[in-house]
Design a protein around this motif. Structure first.
Motif, PDB file in Angstrom:
ATOM      1  N   GLU A 199       0.814  -1.205   0.000  1.00 25.68           N
ATOM      2  CA  GLU A 199       0.000   0.000   0.000  1.00 25.68           C
ATOM      3  C   GLU A 199       0.853   1.262   0.000  1.00 25.68           C
ATOM      4  N   ARG A 200       2.107   1.162   0.408  1.00 26.71           N
ATOM      5  CA  ARG A 200       2.984   2.325   0.499  1.00 26.71           C
ATOM      6  C   ARG A 200       3.924   2.475  -0.696  1.00 26.71           C
ATOM      7  N   ALA A 201       3.951   1.478  -1.569  1.00 25.42           N
ATOM      8  CA  ALA A 201       4.843   1.554  -2.727  1.00 25.42           C
ATOM      9  C   ALA A 201       4.558   2.797  -3.560  1.00 25.42           C
ATOM     10  N   ALA A 202       3.285   3.170  -3.667  1.00 19.89           N
ATOM     11  CA  ALA A 202       2.920   4.360  -4.442  1.00 19.89           C
ATOM     12  C   ALA A 202       3.494   5.630  -3.823  1.00 19.89           C
ATOM     13  N   MET A 203       3.696   5.634  -2.508  1.00 19.70           N
ATOM     14  CA  MET A 203       4.291   6.799  -1.849  1.00 19.70           C
ATOM     15  C   MET A 203       5.737   6.990  -2.311  1.00 19.70           C
ATOM     16  N   PHE A 204       6.475   5.896  -2.390  1.00 13.85           N
ATOM     17  CA  PHE A 204       7.856   5.970  -2.866  1.00 13.85           C
ATOM     18  C   PHE A 204       7.889   6.387  -4.335  1.00 13.85           C
ATOM     19  N   ALA A 205       6.935   5.889  -5.120  1.00 14.64           N
ATOM     20  CA  ALA A 205       6.861   6.279  -6.527  1.00 14.64           C
ATOM     21  C   ALA A 205       6.615   7.775  -6.657  1.00 14.64           C
ATOM     22  N   LYS A 206       5.707   8.305  -5.858  1.00 15.75           N
ATOM     23  CA  LYS A 206       5.397   9.735  -5.919  1.00 15.75           C
ATOM     24  C   LYS A 206       6.602  10.577  -5.516  1.00 15.75           C
ATOM     25  N   ALA A 207       7.296  10.150  -4.462  1.00 10.90           N
ATOM     26  CA  ALA A 207       8.487  10.886  -4.022  1.00 10.90           C
ATOM     27  C   ALA A 207       9.580  10.840  -5.082  1.00 10.90           C
ATOM     28  N   ALA A 208       9.761   9.682  -5.707  1.00 11.20           N
ATOM     29  CA  ALA A 208      10.780   9.549  -6.750  1.00 11.20           C
ATOM     30  C   ALA A 208      10.448  10.432  -7.949  1.00 11.20           C
ATOM     31  N   ASP A 209       9.168  10.467  -8.347  1.00 14.78           N
ATOM     32  CA  ASP A 209       8.760  11.338  -9.447  1.00 14.78           C
ATOM     33  C   ASP A 209       9.007  12.807  -9.109  1.00 14.78           C
ATOM     34  N   MET A 210       8.714  13.203  -7.871  1.00 17.32           N
ATOM     35  CA  MET A 210       8.923  14.580  -7.453  1.00 17.32           C
ATOM     36  C   MET A 210      10.409  14.950  -7.484  1.00 17.32           C
ATOM     37  N   ALA A 211      11.257  14.020  -7.050  1.00 16.55           N
ATOM     38  CA  ALA A 211      12.696  14.277  -7.067  1.00 16.55           C
ATOM     39  C   ALA A 211      13.177  14.563  -8.493  1.00 16.55           C
ATOM     40  N   TRP A 212      12.625  13.848  -9.454  1.00 21.11           N
ATOM     41  CA  TRP A 212      13.005  14.046 -10.854  1.00 21.11           C
ATOM     42  C   TRP A 212      12.396  15.333 -11.424  1.00 21.11           C
ATOM     43  N   GLU A 213      11.098  15.514 -11.205  1.00 24.36           N
ATOM     44  CA  GLU A 213      10.390  16.627 -11.827  1.00 24.36           C
ATOM     45  C   GLU A 213      10.826  17.982 -11.253  1.00 24.36           C
ATOM     46  N   LYS A 214      11.014  18.044  -9.942  1.00 21.20           N
ATOM     47  CA  LYS A 214      11.282  19.331  -9.304  1.00 21.20           C
ATOM     48  C   LYS A 214      12.768  19.635  -9.165  1.00 21.20           C
ATOM     49  N   TYR A 215      13.590  18.574  -8.945  1.00 26.13           N
ATOM     50  CA  TYR A 215      14.996  18.816  -8.642  1.00 26.13           C
ATOM     51  C   TYR A 215      15.965  18.191  -9.645  1.00 26.13           C
ATOM     52  N   GLY A 216      15.439  17.491 -10.632  1.00 26.47           N
ATOM     53  CA  GLY A 216      16.311  16.897 -11.640  1.00 26.47           C
ATOM     54  C   GLY A 216      17.163  15.759 -11.135  1.00 26.47           C
ATOM     55  N   LEU A 217      16.715  15.085 -10.077  1.00 27.37           N
ATOM     56  CA  LEU A 217      17.439  13.940  -9.522  1.00 27.37           C
ATOM     57  C   LEU A 217      16.879  12.653 -10.110  1.00 27.37           C
ATOM     58  N   THR A 218      17.737  11.835 -10.681  1.00 30.53           N
ATOM     59  CA  THR A 218      17.300  10.547 -11.222  1.00 30.53           C
ATOM     60  C   THR A 218      17.187   9.535 -10.099  1.00 30.53           C
ATOM     61  N   PRO A 219      16.013   8.922  -9.905  1.00 29.03           N
ATOM     62  CA  PRO A 219      15.854   7.915  -8.850  1.00 29.03           C
ATOM     63  C   PRO A 219      16.641   6.644  -9.160  1.00 29.03           C
ATOM     64  N   VAL A 220      17.264   6.112  -8.135  1.00 31.80           N
ATOM     65  CA  VAL A 220      17.968   4.836  -8.206  1.00 31.80           C
ATOM     66  C   VAL A 220      17.410   3.944  -7.101  1.00 31.80           C
ATOM     67  N   PHE A 221      16.896   2.784  -7.477  1.00 33.05           N
ATOM     68  CA  PHE A 221      16.425   1.812  -6.494  1.00 33.05           C
ATOM     69  C   PHE A 221      17.496   0.740  -6.361  1.00 33.05           C
ATOM     70  N   LEU A 222      18.147   0.725  -5.212  1.00 36.44           N
ATOM     71  CA  LEU A 222      19.287  -0.159  -4.978  1.00 36.44           C
ATOM     72  C   LEU A 222      18.897  -1.223  -3.951  1.00 36.44           C
ATOM     73  N   SER A 223      19.159  -2.475  -4.279  1.00 30.45           N
ATOM     74  CA  SER A 223      18.793  -3.585  -3.399  1.00 30.45           C
ATOM     75  C   SER A 223      19.914  -3.897  -2.412  1.00 30.45           C
ATOM     76  N   ILE A 224      19.557  -3.979  -1.138  1.00 32.43           N
ATOM     77  CA  ILE A 224      20.490  -4.457  -0.114  1.00 32.43           C
ATOM     78  C   ILE A 224      20.392  -5.973  -0.014  1.00 32.43           C
ATOM     79  N   ASN A 225      19.172  -6.488   0.106  1.00 34.35           N
ATOM     80  CA  ASN A 225      18.936  -7.931   0.072  1.00 34.35           C
ATOM     81  C   ASN A 225      18.523  -8.278  -1.358  1.00 34.35           C
ATOM     82  N   HIS A 226      19.432  -8.891  -2.103  1.00 35.40           N
ATOM     83  CA  HIS A 226      19.203  -9.070  -3.528  1.00 35.40           C
ATOM     84  C   HIS A 226      18.169 -10.145  -3.838  1.00 35.40           C
ATOM     85  N   ASP A 227      17.808 -10.946  -2.850  1.00 37.27           N
ATOM     86  CA  ASP A 227      16.791 -11.968  -3.083  1.00 37.27           C
ATOM     87  C   ASP A 227      15.385 -11.393  -2.991  1.00 37.27           C
TER      88      ASP A 227
END
Length: 214
Positions: free
Chosen positions: A86-114
């Motif tokens: 239910e919260r995944a959309a919150m991260f998506a919205k924040a990532a979109d805002m980082a790109w749209e407003k500040y020009g930051l490209t989102p990177v999703f990095l896995s700590i637990n690769h499984d």
């Protein structure tokens, strides 16, 4: 449960001589278990002093992953946890805002690769901004090197916060477990919120913070 904690405390008291702890809250937890015999020592998490890969190796890895070494990035470290869907959309919205407003490209990095890649994909599929989804193992040194190239890191994973803070990168923690806020309190970092109380607005206001960017 109290019975389990009491049993664990008796086993620890009987067989353990010395315990090193990451922060004071862990010491309180052991006392709650009834642990009294071992010597307790507060010590820095060893992860804090793990070395980053050399800059040249990090740059080479970024290029191999299709990332511009001169780009501006914001990193998200997410994980499966009850209620994350239910919260995944919150991260998506924040990532979109980082790109749209500040020009930051989102990177999703896995700590637990499984497991973390699936959690990241749930957010990525709801985004409109370009991003990098890093699911493959990088090795500890390269992972730390990647964190060092970020403008900010938003993480549910504790070690995402540890690695980023060790590189002096601004962080925002999502505390799904007491160990997360206990660590952040201990290092004097109050920029976090509980997983239960997380909102997209908090992610944007406290995680996507222009004053924090390098």
């Amino acid at each position: 449960r109290r019975g389990d904690a009491s049993l664990a405390g008796r086993v620890i008291d009987r067989y353990v001589d010395i315990i090193t702890l990451r922060e004071p809250d862990s010491e309180k937890e052991l006392k709650r278990f009834g642990v009294s015999r071992p010597e307790l020592h507060l010590a820095a998490d060893p992860s804090m002093i793990l070395p980053s890969a050399p800059e040249a190796a990090t740059i080479e890895a970024m290029r191999s992953l299709g990332m511009d070494p001169d780009g501006k990035y914001i990193c998200f470290c997410v994980r499966r946890w009850p209620g994350y869907e239910e919260r995944a959309a919150m991260f998506a919205k924040a990532a979109d805002m980082a790109w749209e407003k500040y020009g930051l490209t989102p990177v999703f990095l896995s700590i637990n690769h499984d497991r973390d890649g699936e959690a990241a994909a749930l957010a990525v599929e709801q985004m409109t901004a370009p991003c990098h989804l890093l699911r493959e193992p990088l090795g500890t040194a390269l992972t730390i090197g990647m964190f060092s190239r970020m403008q900010a890191v938003i993480s549910i994973r504790l070690h995402g916060l540890i690695f980023a803070s060790g590189q002096g990168v601004p962080i925002f923690g999502v505390a799904y477990d007491p160990k997360v806020n206990s660590f952040l309190d201990y290092i004097g970092e109050d920029n976090y919120c509980s997983f239960r109380d997380l909102t997209a607005q908090k992610l944007i206001e406290k995680g996507v913070r222009p004053k924090s960017f390098k």
